[in-house]
Design a protein around this motif. Structure first.
Motif, PDB file in Angstrom:
ATOM      1  N   GLU A  40       0.836  -1.203   0.000  1.00 29.45           N
ATOM      2  CA  GLU A  40       0.000   0.000   0.000  1.00 29.45           C
ATOM      3  C   GLU A  40       0.874   1.258   0.000  1.00 29.45           C
ATOM      4  O   GLU A  40       0.570   2.226  -0.701  1.00 29.45           O
ATOM      5  CB  GLU A  40      -0.937   0.024   1.209  1.00 29.45           C
ATOM      6  CG  GLU A  40      -1.873   1.225   1.196  1.00 29.45           C
ATOM      7  CD  GLU A  40      -2.805   1.278   2.390  1.00 29.45           C
ATOM      8  OE1 GLU A  40      -2.549   0.601   3.391  1.00 29.45           O
ATOM      9  OE2 GLU A  40      -3.805   2.028   2.300  1.00 29.45           O
ATOM     10  N   ASN A  41       1.941   1.260   0.756  1.00 29.85           N
ATOM     11  CA  ASN A  41       2.797   2.450   0.873  1.00 29.85           C
ATOM     12  C   ASN A  41       4.299   2.179   0.848  1.00 29.85           C
ATOM     13  O   ASN A  41       5.078   3.071   0.525  1.00 29.85           O
ATOM     14  CB  ASN A  41       2.484   3.194   2.183  1.00 29.85           C
ATOM     15  CG  ASN A  41       1.143   3.902   2.136  1.00 29.85           C
ATOM     16  OD1 ASN A  41       0.883   4.702   1.229  1.00 29.85           O
ATOM     17  ND2 ASN A  41       0.273   3.580   3.078  1.00 29.85           N
ATOM     18  N   LYS A  44       6.863   3.051  -1.965  1.00 26.00           N
ATOM     19  CA  LYS A  44       6.857   4.425  -2.483  1.00 26.00           C
ATOM     20  C   LYS A  44       8.167   5.115  -2.116  1.00 26.00           C
ATOM     21  O   LYS A  44       8.807   4.779  -1.121  1.00 26.00           O
ATOM     22  CB  LYS A  44       5.658   5.194  -1.910  1.00 26.00           C
ATOM     23  CG  LYS A  44       4.314   4.681  -2.453  1.00 26.00           C
ATOM     24  CD  LYS A  44       3.122   5.296  -1.740  1.00 26.00           C
ATOM     25  CE  LYS A  44       1.820   4.724  -2.277  1.00 26.00           C
ATOM     26  NZ  LYS A  44       0.662   5.134  -1.452  1.00 26.00           N
ATOM     27  N   HIS A  77       4.317  -1.097  -6.261  1.00 21.06           N
ATOM     28  CA  HIS A  77       3.615   0.192  -6.333  1.00 21.06           C
ATOM     29  C   HIS A  77       4.379   1.171  -5.466  1.00 21.06           C
ATOM     30  O   HIS A  77       4.450   0.926  -4.261  1.00 21.06           O
ATOM     31  CB  HIS A  77       2.178   0.011  -5.852  1.00 21.06           C
ATOM     32  CG  HIS A  77       1.390   1.277  -5.775  1.00 21.06           C
ATOM     33  ND1 HIS A  77       0.819   1.864  -6.879  1.00 21.06           N
ATOM     34  CD2 HIS A  77       1.073   2.075  -4.729  1.00 21.06           C
ATOM     35  CE1 HIS A  77       0.176   2.962  -6.513  1.00 21.06           C
ATOM     36  NE2 HIS A  77       0.308   3.118  -5.218  1.00 21.06           N
ATOM     37  N   TRP A  81       5.673   8.886  -8.032  1.00 21.79           N
ATOM     38  CA  TRP A  81       4.356   9.463  -7.727  1.00 21.79           C
ATOM     39  C   TRP A  81       4.580  10.812  -7.052  1.00 21.79           C
ATOM     40  O   TRP A  81       5.350  10.900  -6.100  1.00 21.79           O
ATOM     41  CB  TRP A  81       3.555   8.523  -6.802  1.00 21.79           C
ATOM     42  CG  TRP A  81       2.150   8.969  -6.526  1.00 21.79           C
ATOM     43  CD1 TRP A  81       1.327   9.646  -7.379  1.00 21.79           C
ATOM     44  CD2 TRP A  81       1.405   8.768  -5.313  1.00 21.79           C
ATOM     45  NE1 TRP A  81       0.104   9.866  -6.773  1.00 21.79           N
ATOM     46  CE2 TRP A  81       0.122   9.339  -5.514  1.00 21.79           C
ATOM     47  CE3 TRP A  81       1.686   8.159  -4.083  1.00 21.79           C
ATOM     48  CZ2 TRP A  81      -0.870   9.324  -4.535  1.00 21.79           C
ATOM     49  CZ3 TRP A  81       0.700   8.142  -3.106  1.00 21.79           C
ATOM     50  CH2 TRP A  81      -0.576   8.717  -3.327  1.00 21.79           C
ATOM     51  N   ASN A 125       2.735   6.851 -11.590  1.00 21.44           N
ATOM     52  CA  ASN A 125       1.404   6.876 -10.999  1.00 21.44           C
ATOM     53  C   ASN A 125       0.808   8.277 -11.120  1.00 21.44           C
ATOM     54  O   ASN A 125       1.460   9.264 -10.763  1.00 21.44           O
ATOM     55  CB  ASN A 125       1.535   6.497  -9.507  1.00 21.44           C
ATOM     56  CG  ASN A 125       0.224   6.151  -8.837  1.00 21.44           C
ATOM     57  OD1 ASN A 125      -0.667   5.552  -9.455  1.00 21.44           O
ATOM     58  ND2 ASN A 125       0.099   6.505  -7.563  1.00 21.44           N
ATOM     59  N   GLU A 126      -0.398   8.361 -11.670  1.00 23.41           N
ATOM     60  CA  GLU A 126      -1.200   9.606 -11.651  1.00 23.41           C
ATOM     61  C   GLU A 126      -0.531  10.803 -12.325  1.00 23.41           C
ATOM     62  O   GLU A 126      -0.476  11.895 -11.757  1.00 23.41           O
ATOM     63  CB  GLU A 126      -1.581   9.966 -10.203  1.00 23.41           C
ATOM     64  CG  GLU A 126      -2.354   8.863  -9.508  1.00 23.41           C
ATOM     65  CD  GLU A 126      -2.810   9.247  -8.092  1.00 23.41           C
ATOM     66  OE1 GLU A 126      -2.432  10.327  -7.601  1.00 23.41           O
ATOM     67  OE2 GLU A 126      -3.558   8.454  -7.496  1.00 23.41           O
ATOM     68  N   ASN A 167      -0.264   3.541 -14.049  1.00 23.97           N
ATOM     69  CA  ASN A 167      -1.390   3.439 -13.111  1.00 23.97           C
ATOM     70  C   ASN A 167      -2.011   4.821 -12.878  1.00 23.97           C
ATOM     71  O   ASN A 167      -1.296   5.811 -12.713  1.00 23.97           O
ATOM     72  CB  ASN A 167      -0.841   2.890 -11.778  1.00 23.97           C
ATOM     73  CG  ASN A 167      -1.912   2.419 -10.813  1.00 23.97           C
ATOM     74  OD1 ASN A 167      -2.736   1.576 -11.163  1.00 23.97           O
ATOM     75  ND2 ASN A 167      -1.894   2.945  -9.594  1.00 23.97           N
ATOM     76  N   GLN A 201      -7.222   2.368 -11.079  1.00 21.53           N
ATOM     77  CA  GLN A 201      -7.293   2.264  -9.611  1.00 21.53           C
ATOM     78  C   GLN A 201      -8.688   1.861  -9.131  1.00 21.53           C
ATOM     79  O   GLN A 201      -8.836   1.036  -8.259  1.00 21.53           O
ATOM     80  CB  GLN A 201      -6.889   3.594  -8.958  1.00 21.53           C
ATOM     81  CG  GLN A 201      -5.415   3.944  -9.161  1.00 21.53           C
ATOM     82  CD  GLN A 201      -5.026   5.239  -8.456  1.00 21.53           C
ATOM     83  OE1 GLN A 201      -5.791   5.804  -7.666  1.00 21.53           O
ATOM     84  NE2 GLN A 201      -3.822   5.723  -8.735  1.00 21.53           N
ATOM     85  N   HIS A 203     -11.090   3.589  -7.388  1.00 19.77           N
ATOM     86  CA  HIS A 203     -11.632   4.032  -6.108  1.00 19.77           C
ATOM     87  C   HIS A 203     -13.006   4.585  -6.441  1.00 19.77           C
ATOM     88  O   HIS A 203     -13.130   5.693  -6.968  1.00 19.77           O
ATOM     89  CB  HIS A 203     -10.752   5.128  -5.492  1.00 19.77           C
ATOM     90  CG  HIS A 203      -9.381   4.627  -5.125  1.00 19.77           C
ATOM     91  ND1 HIS A 203      -9.181   3.757  -4.077  1.00 19.77           N
ATOM     92  CD2 HIS A 203      -8.163   4.854  -5.666  1.00 19.77           C
ATOM     93  CE1 HIS A 203      -7.883   3.479  -3.986  1.00 19.77           C
ATOM     94  NE2 HIS A 203      -7.248   4.133  -4.941  1.00 19.77           N
ATOM     95  N   GLU A 231      -6.698  -0.800  -7.397  1.00 19.44           N
ATOM     96  CA  GLU A 231      -6.883  -0.261  -6.043  1.00 19.44           C
ATOM     97  C   GLU A 231      -8.365  -0.214  -5.659  1.00 19.44           C
ATOM     98  O   GLU A 231      -8.847   0.766  -5.086  1.00 19.44           O
ATOM     99  CB  GLU A 231      -6.273   1.147  -5.942  1.00 19.44           C
ATOM    100  CG  GLU A 231      -4.825   1.225  -6.398  1.00 19.44           C
ATOM    101  CD  GLU A 231      -4.168   2.573  -6.183  1.00 19.44           C
ATOM    102  OE1 GLU A 231      -4.757   3.446  -5.522  1.00 19.44           O
ATOM    103  OE2 GLU A 231      -3.035   2.752  -6.677  1.00 19.44           O
ATOM    104  N   TRP A 288      -7.874   3.767   3.592  1.00 14.40           N
ATOM    105  CA  TRP A 288      -7.367   5.149   3.497  1.00 14.40           C
ATOM    106  C   TRP A 288      -8.495   6.157   3.309  1.00 14.40           C
ATOM    107  O   TRP A 288      -8.310   7.354   3.480  1.00 14.40           O
ATOM    108  CB  TRP A 288      -6.410   5.263   2.303  1.00 14.40           C
ATOM    109  CG  TRP A 288      -7.106   5.258   0.965  1.00 14.40           C
ATOM    110  CD1 TRP A 288      -7.895   4.268   0.445  1.00 14.40           C
ATOM    111  CD2 TRP A 288      -7.086   6.299  -0.019  1.00 14.40           C
ATOM    112  NE1 TRP A 288      -8.369   4.620  -0.799  1.00 14.40           N
ATOM    113  CE2 TRP A 288      -7.878   5.860  -1.108  1.00 14.40           C
ATOM    114  CE3 TRP A 288      -6.463   7.545  -0.091  1.00 14.40           C
ATOM    115  CZ2 TRP A 288      -8.077   6.648  -2.256  1.00 14.40           C
ATOM    116  CZ3 TRP A 288      -6.670   8.317  -1.240  1.00 14.40           C
ATOM    117  CH2 TRP A 288      -7.470   7.866  -2.298  1.00 14.40           C
TER     118      TRP A 288
END
Ligand code: XIL
Length: 319
Positions: A40-41, A44, A77, A81, A125-126, A167, A201, A203, A231, A288
């Motif tokens: 999850e984190n 990073k 992941h 980012w 990412n993003e 992603n 993702q 969400h 995600e 989150w």
């Protein structure tokens, strides 16, 4: 007993926090129900590369050990980012050559560390805004508009076999972003830039229309790349009501939405393009979302005590 992974015909994953693995229930569900793990984190940049000359592999290695012990795949992941920038990078002084060296070194060190052991990386990412323009991040500012392609090249140099993903979120609600992402893939193909997959993702929430999600899946499938719902979580409180009390009706709607997303993935994405579906953590207490939306919500298939919710049965039904 029936578990999600025993029924799934494609990899079914959860995003995990290695610190929560001390909780026996959390660990047991992660191990029993899922065949894939995303950090999850802890992979990073701010976690894994806290100082210019120091990497901290502890969180990532703990998840790798957990996944290997349980015969699960690890999905990486994420390498770049804009929300995971360590302080030393925010304060970094250097010309464009020095910035280029910084990301190349980061990408190749991290990819190299997990080479041969990790299935895939979310390389960038993003990077897009809702309207499809490039997001104005620290990376764009210092590296220029073609940086995404170069990140994919650096990752490929460090590991010839790992699957490389782009992603992002909200492709199902922002046509401009979806188009920009698909255009980028077409451009990469023309130029011979390595890319293997797209992460959606997802969400999302109980009100999001299925047909938009299905359309996004179809268009992503048309690239010929792997498709990862990367995600997934499904909010029941899209209006952010401060005092929402979950009702049976809401749990049922959440169950139906999980079922239909899983079903659409299974029917729309051809077998050879199925990288799988990953759920963004396990229990509602781990999500989150409340932090992010500053509201109450319960977007996951297990409750705070790790009991199965109707959403769990929805996933089973869709599989
Ligand atoms: C989130 C994590 O879930 C949180 O714990 C953290 O504080 C912030 O990042 N898009 C992504 C994920 O690609 O990395 C984000 O994860 C959620 C949104």
């Amino acid at each position: 007993a029936v578990t999600l992974k025993s029924v799934a015909s494609f990899p079914l994953g959860a995003a995990l926090n290695p610190k929560l693995l001390n909780n026996a229930l959390y660990g047991r569900i992660a191990e029993r129900e899922f065949s894939s793990v995303t950090a999850e984190n802890h992979l990073k940049m701010h976690h894994i590369h806290p100082e210019q000359n120091r990497y901290d592999w502890s969180g990532g290695d703990a998840l790798m050990a957990f996944a290997q012990r349980n015969g699960q795949r690890l999905h990486g992941h994420t390498l770049l980012w804009h929300q995971a920038v360590p302080k030393w990078v925010r304060e970094f002084q250097g010309d464009s050559t020095a910035w280029e060296q910084l990301i190349k070194e980061h990408i190749q060190t991290v990819v190299g560390h997990y080479k041969g052991r990790i299935a895939a990386w979310d390389v960038v990412n993003e990077a897009f805004e809702e309207d499809g323009s490039l997001r104005k991040t620290i990376w764009l500012e210092h590296l220029g508009p073609d940086y995404i392609a170069r990140c994919f090249r650096y990752a490929r140099e460090a590991d010839p076999d790992v699957k490389l993903f782009y992603n992002d979120y909200g492709q199902e609600s922002s046509p401009g972003k979806l188009t920009a992402m698909l255009d980028m893939v077409a451009d990469f193909k023309r130029r011979g830039i390595p890319i293997d997959g797209i992460g959606l993702q997802m969400h999302t929430n109980i009100r999001h229309p299925d047909r938009q999600i299905e359309n996004t899946l179809r268009q992503t499938v048309n690239t010929g790349l792997l498709v990862h719902i990367s995600e997934l979580d499904i909010r029941i409180n899209p209006d952010k009501k401060p005092d929402l009390v979950p009702t049976d009706a809401l749990w049922q709607q959440q169950k139906q939405k999980f079922a239909s997303i899983v079903r659409m993935y299974k029917t729309v994405v051809p077998k050879e393009q199925q990288h799988g579906i990953t759920i963004w953590n396990i229990g509602d207490g781990d999500s989150w979302i409340p932090n992010f939306c500053k509201c109450q919500d319960f977007p996951l298939p297990f409750d705070k005590q790790y009991a199965k919710k109707p959403a769990y049965d929805g996933i089973l039904e869709g599989l």
